[in-house]
Design a protein around this motif. Structure first.
Motif, PDB file in Angstrom:
ATOM      1  N   LEU A 286      13.406  22.545 -69.111  1.00  0.00           N
ATOM      2  CA  LEU A 286      13.660  21.420 -67.995  1.00  0.00           C
ATOM      3  C   LEU A 286      14.988  20.534 -68.192  1.00  0.00           C
ATOM      4  N   VAL A 287      15.115  20.129 -69.426  1.00  0.00           N
ATOM      5  CA  VAL A 287      16.439  19.308 -69.452  1.00  0.00           C
ATOM      6  C   VAL A 287      17.696  19.940 -69.404  1.00  0.00           C
ATOM      7  N   ILE A 288      17.694  21.364 -69.583  1.00  0.00           N
ATOM      8  CA  ILE A 288      18.899  22.249 -69.341  1.00  0.00           C
ATOM      9  C   ILE A 288      19.030  22.371 -67.941  1.00  0.00           C
ATOM     10  N   LEU A 289      18.002  22.673 -67.281  1.00  0.00           N
ATOM     11  CA  LEU A 289      17.886  22.885 -65.992  1.00  0.00           C
ATOM     12  C   LEU A 289      18.557  21.405 -65.174  1.00  0.00           C
ATOM     13  N   LEU A 290      18.160  20.593 -65.788  1.00  0.00           N
ATOM     14  CA  LEU A 290      18.415  19.114 -65.100  1.00  0.00           C
ATOM     15  C   LEU A 290      19.961  18.929 -65.146  1.00  0.00           C
ATOM     16  N   ARG A 291      20.501  19.296 -66.576  1.00  0.00           N
ATOM     17  CA  ARG A 291      21.902  18.975 -66.698  1.00  0.00           C
ATOM     18  C   ARG A 291      22.613  20.000 -65.729  1.00  0.00           C
ATOM     19  N   THR A 292      22.421  21.124 -65.599  1.00  0.00           N
ATOM     20  CA  THR A 292      23.093  22.098 -64.735  1.00  0.00           C
ATOM     21  C   THR A 292      23.267  21.560 -63.291  1.00  0.00           C
ATOM     22  N   VAL A 293      22.059  20.657 -63.026  1.00  0.00           N
ATOM     23  CA  VAL A 293      21.993  20.180 -61.501  1.00  0.00           C
ATOM     24  C   VAL A 293      22.627  18.901 -61.426  1.00  0.00           C
ATOM     25  N   THR A 294      22.456  17.816 -62.615  1.00  0.00           N
ATOM     26  CA  THR A 294      22.886  16.731 -62.395  1.00  0.00           C
ATOM     27  C   THR A 294      24.366  16.486 -62.683  1.00  0.00           C
ATOM     28  N   ARG A 295      25.049  17.331 -63.329  1.00  0.00           N
ATOM     29  CA  ARG A 295      26.327  17.402 -63.583  1.00  0.00           C
ATOM     30  C   ARG A 295      27.174  17.530 -62.424  1.00  0.00           C
ATOM     31  N   PRO A 296      27.015  18.699 -61.462  1.00  0.00           N
ATOM     32  CA  PRO A 296      27.601  18.499 -60.149  1.00  0.00           C
ATOM     33  C   PRO A 296      27.359  17.217 -59.320  1.00  0.00           C
ATOM     34  N   VAL A 297      25.987  16.704 -59.365  1.00  0.00           N
ATOM     35  CA  VAL A 297      25.719  15.488 -58.789  1.00  0.00           C
ATOM     36  C   VAL A 297      26.759  14.455 -59.143  1.00  0.00           C
ATOM     37  N   ALA A 298      26.884  14.372 -60.490  1.00  0.00           N
ATOM     38  CA  ALA A 298      27.684  13.358 -61.226  1.00  0.00           C
ATOM     39  C   ALA A 298      29.085  13.399 -60.431  1.00  0.00           C
ATOM     40  N   LYS A 299      29.517  14.628 -60.385  1.00  0.00           N
ATOM     41  CA  LYS A 299      31.086  14.920 -59.952  1.00  0.00           C
ATOM     42  C   LYS A 299      31.258  14.509 -58.617  1.00  0.00           C
ATOM     43  N   LEU A 300      30.121  14.799 -57.880  1.00  0.00           N
ATOM     44  CA  LEU A 300      30.125  14.257 -56.303  1.00  0.00           C
ATOM     45  C   LEU A 300      30.252  12.739 -56.393  1.00  0.00           C
ATOM     46  N   HIS A 301      29.471  12.106 -57.258  1.00  0.00           N
ATOM     47  CA  HIS A 301      29.523  10.783 -57.201  1.00  0.00           C
ATOM     48  C   HIS A 301      30.896   9.967 -57.632  1.00  0.00           C
ATOM     49  N   ASP A 302      31.317  10.652 -58.636  1.00  0.00           N
ATOM     50  CA  ASP A 302      32.653  10.112 -58.959  1.00  0.00           C
ATOM     51  C   ASP A 302      33.686  10.602 -57.924  1.00  0.00           C
TER      52      ASP A 302
END
Length: 431
Positions: free
Chosen positions: A163-179
């Motif tokens: 689950l942590v690995i899956l969330l990282r693969t999802v949240t990293r693009p979201v963080a890039k979108l935020h930046d």
């Protein structure tokens, strides 16, 4: 009730972990119960086979493979009869009693009994007494219960890692979108949006860019309108000013009403000049004002009150002005617009009450208060005074005053309740 702000990532992680814990716990309990149910079924089948193979007689129980087969209750061992009750036994049902130190250790003793009835009418009892042999202590995790717990914890840990690995693969693009969205400005707004791994994020980035572009276009049109309007107003204002000067130069002497009308035209044209210059300055951020002058605040307040005297007609207003001879260098047009708008709001939105104007050094306080007795006499609904109940009721004038104060680094404080509205203006003498 204030909303609870929390991380979406943490919320999803906690929710899925709780759900996984519940599912894995239930499956582990089901697995353990199925394990012991299978053992009991095997024991029952073995005891029925032993009973089918032997035919004991009263007083002569048969012992076979640690099983005791008896035709009557008195023939069973004393330990079995002391553990179970004859009246509680049902036909072809297995009863057991297991002794252990705790749920995570192997049983030290187990007693089983089965009351059977055969199709030919024969009945009897099958008992089994198990005692664990004396052996050296084994590892603590050999019991089926602890194995079930370890299996559940291991499965939960594996699920959490995935689950942590899956969330990282999802949240990293979201963080890039935020930046990317946080770094947008008027220079990078027209650049093509980034392409993300997930199509939904790419679509969201395009929507963000389109929305900001629409807002930017609206602001550009608004600024252009203010600039064009202020620029185009210069010509009619210049015509009015030149006409007033020409009337002053004419030899004919108008009567008192004509003089007053001419003075009002003169004051209004000067105010329009100051307003257009200020609006142009607001639309061109970063440029300094060019009308810094030594202004005596008491004279400025008196001049504005004289121009706004028409707002008191038909009203019962008690006006009190307290000022000193303080003089400072500041933007004359900015001060005229700000103070004029604040005074206009006070006069316009007060019908039966008092207006107090206090000027001390570079601080000006304007307070207007409605008279409750006058409201009662006239039958006016207090709730109709939106301008007193809501600061937004003072409209564009107050908004323009706020913007000018922000640009000129002046302080404008507003305090109001149901019957009172007070503004305090702190001017910076050296803008």
């Amino acid at each position: 009730m204030a909303p609870i702000h929390m991380s979406l990532r943490r919320y999803i992680l906690a929710a899925l972990l709780v759900l996984a814990t519940l599912v894995i716990s239930l499956l582990s309990v089901l697995w353990t119960n199925s394990f012991f149910t299978g053992l009991d079924d095997m024991m029952k089948g073995t005891m029925l086979n032993v009973a089918q193979a032997h035919h004991p007689k009263p007083g002569q129980p048969v012992r076979a493979h640690n099983f005791v087969v008896a035709s009557q209750w008195q023939d069973l061992p004393q330990t079995i009869r002391a553990t179970f009750s004859r009246q509680a036994l049902e036909a072809n049902a297995l009863y057991k009693q297991v002794t252990r130190d705790n749920m995570f250790t192997r049983p030290s003793e187990a007693r089983f009994i089965l009351y059977f009835k055969k199709p030919d009418g024969q009945y009897g009892y099958v008992a089994h007494h198990f005692t664990a042999p004396k052996m050296p202590p084994k590892t603590w995790f050999q019991g089926p219960e602890i194995l079930g717990v370890l299996f559940a914890l291991g499965t939960l840990a594996l699920f959490a890692a995935v689950l942590v690995i899956l969330l990282r693969t999802v949240t990293r693009p979201v963080a890039k979108l935020h930046d990317w969205a946080a770094g947008l400005d008027h220079q990078t707004l027209n650049d093509p949006p980034p392409v993300f791994r997930y199509h939904e994020l790419t679509t969201l980035a395009e929507l963000i860019q389109q929305s900001l572009q629409q807002v930017k276009h609206s602001l550009d049109r608004e600024q252009e309108f203010v600039s064009y309007a202020s620029h185009e107003l210069r010509t009619p204002i210049a015509v009015i000013r030149s006409s007033v000067e020409l009337l002053h130069r004419l030899g004919s002497t108008p009567d008192d009403k004509g003089k007053k009308a001419l003075m009002r035209i003169d004051h209004a044209s000067q105010a329009m000049v100051a307003l257009t210059e200020t609006l142009l300055w607001l639309s061109r951020k970063g440029q300094p004002l060019r009308d810094l002058k030594a202004v005596r605040l008491a004279d400025l307040i008196d001049a504005q009150l004289e121009d706004l005297a028409y707002l008191k007609q038909g009203k019962h207003i008690d006006l009190a002005v307290h000022s000193d001879g303080y003089q400072c260098e500041l933007s004359q047009s900015g001060a005229t617009i700000v103070i004029g708008n604040l005074l206009r709001n006070a006069l316009q939105h007060t019908h039966h009450g008092t207006i107090s104007i206090t000027q001390t050094q570079h601080i000006i306080e304007i307070e207007n208060r409605e008279n409750d007795d006058e409201h009662t006499k006239t039958g006016q609904d207090p709730g109709q005074d939106d301008e007193l109940n809501n600061g937004s009721g003072y409209g564009l004038g107050l908004d323009l005053a706020r913007r000018l104060c922000n640009e000129l680094q002046w302080q404008l404080n507003i305090d109001h309740d149901a019957r009172r509205f007070c503004v305090t203006l702190v001017l910076s003498p050296r803008y």
